[in-house]
Write an enzyme that holds these catalytic residues in place. Sequence first.
Site, PDB file in Angstrom:
ATOM      1  N   ARG A   1      -8.094   2.260  -1.752  1.00  0.00           N
ATOM      2  CA  ARG A   1      -8.337   0.993  -2.432  1.00  0.00           C
ATOM      3  C   ARG A   1      -7.079   0.135  -2.439  1.00  0.00           C
ATOM      4  O   ARG A   1      -6.990  -0.884  -1.755  1.00  0.00           O
ATOM      5  CB  ARG A   1      -8.839   1.240  -3.862  1.00  0.00           C
ATOM      6  CG  ARG A   1      -9.480   0.006  -4.527  1.00  0.00           C
ATOM      7  CD  ARG A   1      -8.488  -0.999  -5.071  1.00  0.00           C
ATOM      8  NE  ARG A   1      -7.596  -0.440  -6.063  1.00  0.00           N
ATOM      9  CZ  ARG A   1      -6.578  -1.096  -6.607  1.00  0.00           C
ATOM     10  NH1 ARG A   1      -6.315  -2.342  -6.223  1.00  0.00           N
ATOM     11  NH2 ARG A   1      -5.788  -0.519  -7.496  1.00  0.00           N
ATOM     12  N   ASP A   2      -6.065   0.543  -3.170  1.00  0.00           N
ATOM     13  CA  ASP A   2      -4.869  -0.269  -3.326  1.00  0.00           C
ATOM     14  C   ASP A   2      -4.093  -0.383  -2.023  1.00  0.00           C
ATOM     15  O   ASP A   2      -3.428  -1.389  -1.768  1.00  0.00           O
ATOM     16  CB  ASP A   2      -3.980   0.334  -4.420  1.00  0.00           C
ATOM     17  CG  ASP A   2      -2.943  -0.654  -4.934  1.00  0.00           C
ATOM     18  OD1 ASP A   2      -3.054  -1.850  -4.614  1.00  0.00           O
ATOM     19  OD2 ASP A   2      -2.034  -0.232  -5.658  1.00  0.00           O
TER      20      ASP A   2
ATOM     21  N   HIS B   1       5.084   1.374  -7.756  1.00  0.00           N
ATOM     22  CA  HIS B   1       5.310   0.872  -6.397  1.00  0.00           C
ATOM     23  C   HIS B   1       6.778   1.086  -6.031  1.00  0.00           C
ATOM     24  O   HIS B   1       7.641   1.145  -6.903  1.00  0.00           O
ATOM     25  CB  HIS B   1       4.938  -0.605  -6.303  1.00  0.00           C
ATOM     26  CG  HIS B   1       3.458  -0.836  -6.223  1.00  0.00           C
ATOM     27  ND1 HIS B   1       2.859  -1.550  -5.209  1.00  0.00           N
ATOM     28  CD2 HIS B   1       2.444  -0.433  -7.037  1.00  0.00           C
ATOM     29  CE1 HIS B   1       1.552  -1.580  -5.395  1.00  0.00           C
ATOM     30  NE2 HIS B   1       1.269  -0.912  -6.508  1.00  0.00           N
TER      31      HIS B   1
ATOM     32  N   CYS C   1       1.557  -6.196  -3.063  1.00  0.00           N
ATOM     33  CA  CYS C   1       1.037  -7.180  -4.009  1.00  0.00           C
ATOM     34  C   CYS C   1       1.107  -8.558  -3.350  1.00  0.00           C
ATOM     35  O   CYS C   1       2.184  -8.966  -2.921  1.00  0.00           O
ATOM     36  CB  CYS C   1       1.832  -7.180  -5.315  1.00  0.00           C
ATOM     37  SG  CYS C   1       1.315  -8.469  -6.480  1.00  0.00           S
TER      38      CYS C   1
ATOM     39  N   ASN D   1       2.523   1.440  -2.707  1.00  0.00           N
ATOM     40  CA  ASN D   1       2.602   2.438  -3.755  1.00  0.00           C
ATOM     41  C   ASN D   1       3.623   3.511  -3.394  1.00  0.00           C
ATOM     42  O   ASN D   1       3.986   3.679  -2.232  1.00  0.00           O
ATOM     43  CB  ASN D   1       1.235   3.115  -3.929  1.00  0.00           C
ATOM     44  CG  ASN D   1       0.152   2.162  -4.344  1.00  0.00           C
ATOM     45  OD1 ASN D   1      -0.026   1.887  -5.523  1.00  0.00           O
ATOM     46  ND2 ASN D   1      -0.589   1.645  -3.375  1.00  0.00           N
TER      47      ASN D   1
END
Length: 318
Positions: free
Chosen positions: A18-19, A214, A245, A254
């Site tokens: 996801r991220d 992160h 981001c 991350n």
Amino acid sequence: MLATDKVKKVHIMEVGPRDGFQSEKQFVPTGTKIKVINALSRTGLPEIQVTSFVHPKAIPQFVDAEDVVAGIDIVPGVSYRALVPNLRGLERVRPLRDRIDTVSFMLSVTESHNRANGNHSIDETLEEIAAMQRLARSEGFRTVGSMICALGCPFEGQVPIQTLDRIAGRYVELGIDAISIADTIGVANPRLVYDVASNLVGRYPEVTFNMHLHNTRDMALANTLAALEAGISRFDGGVAGMGGCPYAPGATGNIATEDMINMLHGMGIETGIDLERLLDVARMHQEFIPHALDSALLRAGRGNILLPPPERQQKIAS
């Protein structure tokens, strides 16, 4: 004795699908996403955040959210989670309750970032989360509240602890007893992490907190130790260091899950995860991600592979 000496096991959730993928400009094929998640499911990871039910116009990478969830193997003992940014996203995930057991709610802790991220004020978002919480619980989902940019905002800088207290308190009032503390843009340092985490853990002992770090400025491993010292033993990680981001220029991903596990295992802290299998998944990303990956283990290996003695190296060097 350090507080970390008393920690025997850490819970890690993988957020790469996801991220990690959401920051990729190039669409990751649905079949590749499914292949990665299936491989992750067999590493011993207890929890995987598999996708986001955000509107496809906002993040085209997740236009296939339903197909991904329907296509993955549901492995016993693994919890599968999805991000749901609003009521519409929650309605989409409702038919998949037999495959997704946990939903994460999205909230940035500063007005500027929350409006940039979701086009609402914090109070408006909390009002919608209250409605989402009622619906999610009625459907049998576990719920998690996020505190995005909790350790620093690209628009407003450091966040007052009173702001975090207010949002955590509101989550508790809504019956949300699992909260994620996110260093979304990678600006935290160990002292800040310790101070924020110890304050929240002390004020809300009924809440299960997890840390989402992160590695933008190579602080993530040190910040992991600070969070452990403060009493947090649940962490997010992104395999191969995937992520970023969109509102933080130069932000990397991350903390690499494999780097965190390598450190923890070296300290005698268990995770239940097979590091070699996880490294195989990290290597898979090199086949379809068209840029460098922020993983120390991918670059340098595990560090426990012994080399031949010097006299046997002479022929190799010559």
